[in-house]
Design a protein around this motif. Structure first.
Motif, PDB file in Angstrom:
ATOM      1  N   GLY A 251       8.091  33.714  10.794  1.00 44.74           N
ATOM      2  CA  GLY A 251       9.250  34.564  10.570  1.00 44.74           C
ATOM      3  C   GLY A 251       9.353  35.221   9.215  1.00 44.74           C
ATOM      4  N   ALA A 252       8.313  35.144   8.402  1.00 44.39           N
ATOM      5  CA  ALA A 252       8.368  35.818   7.095  1.00 44.39           C
ATOM      6  C   ALA A 252       8.379  37.325   7.272  1.00 44.39           C
ATOM      7  CB  ALA A 252       7.184  35.400   6.233  1.00 44.39           C
ATOM      8  N   ASP A 253       9.091  38.010   6.400  1.00 44.09           N
ATOM      9  CA  ASP A 253       9.268  39.455   6.506  1.00 44.09           C
ATOM     10  C   ASP A 253       8.481  40.158   5.405  1.00 44.09           C
ATOM     11  OD1 ASP A 253      10.088  42.061   6.725  1.00 44.09           O
ATOM     12  OD2 ASP A 253      12.196  41.679   6.251  1.00 44.09           O
ATOM     13  N   ARG A 284       5.405  42.568   0.805  1.00 38.72           N
ATOM     14  CA  ARG A 284       6.346  42.097  -0.226  1.00 38.72           C
ATOM     15  C   ARG A 284       7.340  41.163   0.450  1.00 38.72           C
ATOM     16  NH1 ARG A 284       6.819  44.150  -5.189  1.00 38.72           N
ATOM     17  NH2 ARG A 284       9.078  43.846  -5.254  1.00 38.72           N
ATOM     18  N   TYR A 285       7.369  39.930  -0.038  1.00 35.58           N
ATOM     19  CA  TYR A 285       8.174  38.881   0.581  1.00 35.58           C
ATOM     20  C   TYR A 285       9.274  38.454  -0.380  1.00 35.58           C
ATOM     21  CZ  TYR A 285       4.087  38.617   3.638  1.00 35.58           C
ATOM     22  OH  TYR A 285       3.055  38.915   4.496  1.00 35.58           O
ATOM     23  N   ARG A 286      10.496  38.560   0.079  1.00 35.44           N
ATOM     24  CA  ARG A 286      11.634  38.162  -0.756  1.00 35.44           C
ATOM     25  C   ARG A 286      11.854  36.654  -0.637  1.00 35.44           C
ATOM     26  NH1 ARG A 286      15.824  40.715  -3.059  1.00 35.44           N
ATOM     27  NH2 ARG A 286      15.288  42.695  -2.065  1.00 35.44           N
ATOM     28  N   THR A 307       2.776  40.111  -2.527  1.00 37.36           N
ATOM     29  CA  THR A 307       3.729  39.860  -3.599  1.00 37.36           C
ATOM     30  C   THR A 307       4.887  39.025  -3.067  1.00 37.36           C
ATOM     31  OG1 THR A 307       3.216  41.939  -4.722  1.00 37.36           O
ATOM     32  CG2 THR A 307       5.322  40.902  -5.262  1.00 37.36           C
ATOM     33  N   VAL A 308       5.191  37.959  -3.801  1.00 33.98           N
ATOM     34  CA  VAL A 308       6.365  37.136  -3.523  1.00 33.98           C
ATOM     35  C   VAL A 308       7.333  37.366  -4.672  1.00 33.98           C
ATOM     36  CG1 VAL A 308       7.220  34.814  -3.062  1.00 33.98           C
ATOM     37  CG2 VAL A 308       4.889  35.438  -2.377  1.00 33.98           C
ATOM     38  N   PHE A 309       8.520  37.873  -4.365  1.00 33.05           N
ATOM     39  CA  PHE A 309       9.441  38.247  -5.431  1.00 33.05           C
ATOM     40  C   PHE A 309      10.854  37.813  -5.076  1.00 33.05           C
ATOM     41  CE2 PHE A 309      10.356  41.519  -2.432  1.00 33.05           C
ATOM     42  CZ  PHE A 309      11.618  42.007  -2.726  1.00 33.05           C
ATOM     43  N   GLY A 310      11.723  37.827  -6.064  1.00 37.38           N
ATOM     44  CA  GLY A 310      13.109  37.486  -5.792  1.00 37.38           C
ATOM     45  C   GLY A 310      14.009  37.790  -6.962  1.00 37.38           C
ATOM     46  N   SER A 311      15.292  37.954  -6.674  1.00 33.56           N
ATOM     47  CA  SER A 311      16.301  38.164  -7.704  1.00 33.56           C
ATOM     48  C   SER A 311      16.636  36.835  -8.364  1.00 33.56           C
ATOM     49  CB  SER A 311      17.575  38.753  -7.086  1.00 33.56           C
ATOM     50  OG  SER A 311      17.306  39.958  -6.415  1.00 33.56           O
TER      51      SER A 311
END
Length: 676
Positions: A251-253, A284-286, A307-311
């Motif tokens: 289920g990763a987006d 790009r995965y949040r 890329t794995v990124f987040g706020s």
């Protein structure tokens, strides 16, 4: 790492001062026209640093060597200036419509631009598009200053208009403690601006041949754009792993419309159960919280593709460890729970959203404790610390990573890290020590850092503190590294008895490292540091071996051995040796000794030395018998500079040659080594 409130106000009373830094030449305009590509490493001809530092896939070109109708700025080295934080201490300033044009030295399909644009008037940053033209094709690269610009005193602020954060601290600008001595003192604003640069990557999706041009044109939306350099690279196709626990299945987006943290955790749990690798395809995965990893391998398609990124996310209540925020990160289990084992992360990018320094926050790309684990081929950007390890932990390998634009350290081996190595990593624009081993005796623990190695890494432009720092520990090694352009309150290479660290034991080895344009003016002491700085603040130091190092274009001293004024009669340095060194240019001396003890020198060749070869103050007692610091000449110490041989016979064994204000003489640029 966490900084103390100040280096100690008592230093001011010791009159440890030095003259002004060498003046920067005036800016000049470069004529437009086609140019030949000038490939550099750390702003130098690669031949001058051959065999030192990380082997990387990209080729570096400095903007000041390219074709431009803008203005070349630099080569100033004084902190809080945009040229000091530039690679090579020089860059190109553009106004709207002006350009820098590079020529590709080899086929490339990707580029990285290091740049600076202004902050917003009240802080928080601006964004602007940079026009990129490669051959006949055009693209746009988003520039931002949202992750740049720190101001004021530690731990800094994003507000350029803020008053003093600590009016009760010693302040060099007024030589006072404002709250008590000059309550009406108000420094100019913005006060102590720093961290001007950021960088952005662009995958071109087409391969361009050597000889094609890359033109960067400044936008109209900001007052100015400074281009420091570009890195160009030929990136291969995405890595594919078919037999794996694919995060998409869980289920990763890959379009980042929804958070993928839970999907990653499901993929990890399945991989652990059936013995598979977790695979993260291009996208790009949040992920906006920590992913706890143990007994698992996670592979991406390559850090240009995955890329794995987040706020950064504020917590409703502080966590037990004191964190007030969380964010993207891969964490091992806590050391108190035994840490994690057999974790391997490679082949993806981790992008954070950290814009301010809060030392209690765990907002690092990788954190926790690990055993028998590895971290490789990662690209880490905009987190607090790239990799912060809280031991005890052992047998960890950190290699082939790119770590840029951190608020604090790039990598820290902290508390009881043993038999581990960081090698072939590239670090640029860290906000504190780039690579550190900190053997903190936290909570009275008897565990110390031991038998670790920092090997063949490249460090450029740390905006605060040191390139590579070792705080206590046993039998650790720093070898084959390249460190360039240190800026403030630190040196390229540092060994310090400080920050509550375990004492040094066994042997600390510095071997075959190269430093370039290193050593800074320490603001509180107001003296010039060495490219190598050994500091006895909280205890005596012994067992240091320095062999094969090259110190190129040292801003002040090549080597500085010092104790704190308040403890100068308590601590000393003994069993310290230097052999087979090349020192190519110093603003002041080869050695500045401000401590009791002694050191030996053998086959240390120097040229372009700007002041007396040995500035020997000892521990400032000035006894009639000579300095409290003795220099042993073991032979083969040749060359010198403006005052004659650096190892002059009249300076030995312990002649006092103390000069707190030696004139700074800019040495010639480094060149191939011949006769000193």
């Amino acid at each position: 790492m966490t900084r103390p409130r100040s280096l100690v106000a008592a230093v001011a009373a010791a009159s440890l001062t030095v003259g002004a830094l060498m003046a920067a030449p005036a800016a000049v305009a470069a004529p437009p026209g086609r140019g030949t590509p000038v490939v550099t490493r750390a702003g130098l001809d690669p031949a001058l640093v051959e065999g030192r530092g990380a082997d990387v896939a990209f080729l570096e070109q400095e903007a000041e060597n390219a074709v431009t109708n803008g203005t070349i700025i630099g080569r100033g080295r004084e902190a809080y200036t945009i040229e000091a934080e530039a690679s090579g201490r020089s860059a190109v300033r553009l106004t709207a419509g002006q350009y820098v044009e590079f020529t590709l030295p080899a086929s490339a399909n990707a580029l990285t631009v290091r740049y600076s644009i202004p902050d917003a008037p009240n802080g928080g940053g601006l964004t602007a598009p940079l026009a990129v033209k490669v051959g006949p094709h055009t693209a746009s690269l988003k520039m931002t200053s949202e992750y740049a610009y720190l101001y004021n005193q530690y731990p800094f602020t994003n507000d350029p208009n803020a008053g003093l954060l600590h009016p009760d601290w010693w302040l060099a600008e007024c030589a006072c403690v404002p709250q008590f001595d000059q309550p009406d003192f108000e420094p100019a604003k913005p006060f102590r601006p720093m961290k001007f640069y950021d960088e952005e990557r662009l995958l071109l999706h087409k391969t361009y041949k050597a000889g094609e041009t890359v033109r960067l044109t400044a936008p109209a939306g900001v007052a100015w754009t400074v281009i420091d350099l570009i890195d160009t690279e030929l990136v291969g196709k995405p890595y594919v792993k078919l037999k794996a626990s694919n995060v998409l299945v869980f289920g990763a987006d890959p379009t980042a419309r929804k958070d993928s943290a839970a999907a990653f955790e499901r993929a990890i749990a399945f991989a652990q159960k059936v013995g598979l690798t977790v695979y993260v395809p291009p996208g790009r995965y949040r992920v906006e919280r920590h992913i706890v990893v143990d007994d698992v391998t996670i592979e991406g398609a390559g850090h240009w593709y995955t890329t794995v990124f987040g706020s950064e996310v504020a917590l409703a209540t502080p966590a037990p460890d004191g964190s007030t925020h969380t964010g993207v990160g891969f964490y091992g289990k806590d050391a108190a729970a035994g840490g994690s084992t057999d974790v391997h992360l490679r082949g993806f990018a981790i992008e954070g959203d950290v814009r301010a320094r809060i030392d209690t926050d765990q907002v690092n790309a990788i954190g926790g404790a690990f055993h028998d684990s590895s971290f490789s081929e990662l690209h880490i950007q905009h987190t607090k610390v790239g990799l912060w390890f809280d031991g005890p932990m052992s047998n960890v390998v950190v290699e082939d990573n790119i770590i840029v634009d951190q608020i604090a350290d790039a990598l820290n081996f902290h508390i009881g890290v043993t038999d581990s190595v960081a090698r072939n990593n590239f670090v640029r624009n860290s906000g504190d020590d780039a690579l550190a081993m900190w053997a903190e005796a936290k909570g009275g623990t008897a565990l110390t850092n031991a038998r670790n190695t920092f090997e063949r890494n490249t460090v450029q432009t740390p905006t605060l503190a040191n390139g590579i720092a070792i705080y206590g520990g046993t039998d650790n090694t720093v070898s084959g590294n390249l460190v360039a352009d240190t800026i403030r309150e630190g040196s390229a290479l540092h060994a310090g008895s400080r920050f509550g660290a375990h004492p040094f034991a066994g042997t600390l080895t510095f071997r075959d490292n190269t430093t370039v344009r290193a050593g800074t003016r320490e603001l509180n002491w107001n003296i010039g540091m060495g490219s190598l700085w050994i500091y006895a603040l909280e205890g005596s130091i012994s067992g240091i071996r320095v062999t094969g190092d090259h110190y190129l274009d040292s801003t002040y001293n090549a080597i500085m051995l010092v104790s704190e004024w308040g403890v100068k009669d308590l601590y000393s340095m003994t069993d310290v040796s230097f052999a087979d060194l090349r020192i190519d240019g110093t603003g002041t001396s080869v050695l500045s000794a401000r401590v009791e003890g002694g050191a030996s020198f053998e086959n240390v060749d120097a040229r372009g030395v700007g002041a007396v070869g040995i500035n020997n103050c000892g521990s400032f007692g000035f006894p009639p018998t000579g300095s409290e610091f003795s220099v042993a000449d073991l032979g083969g110490n040749d060359g010198g500079g403006t005052t004659g041989p650096w190892m002059a016979a009249w300076e030995l064994p312990n002649t006092i040659t103390c000069d707190d204000r030696p004139p700074v003489v800019a040495p010639p640029a480094p060149s191939p080594w011949g006769q000193p």
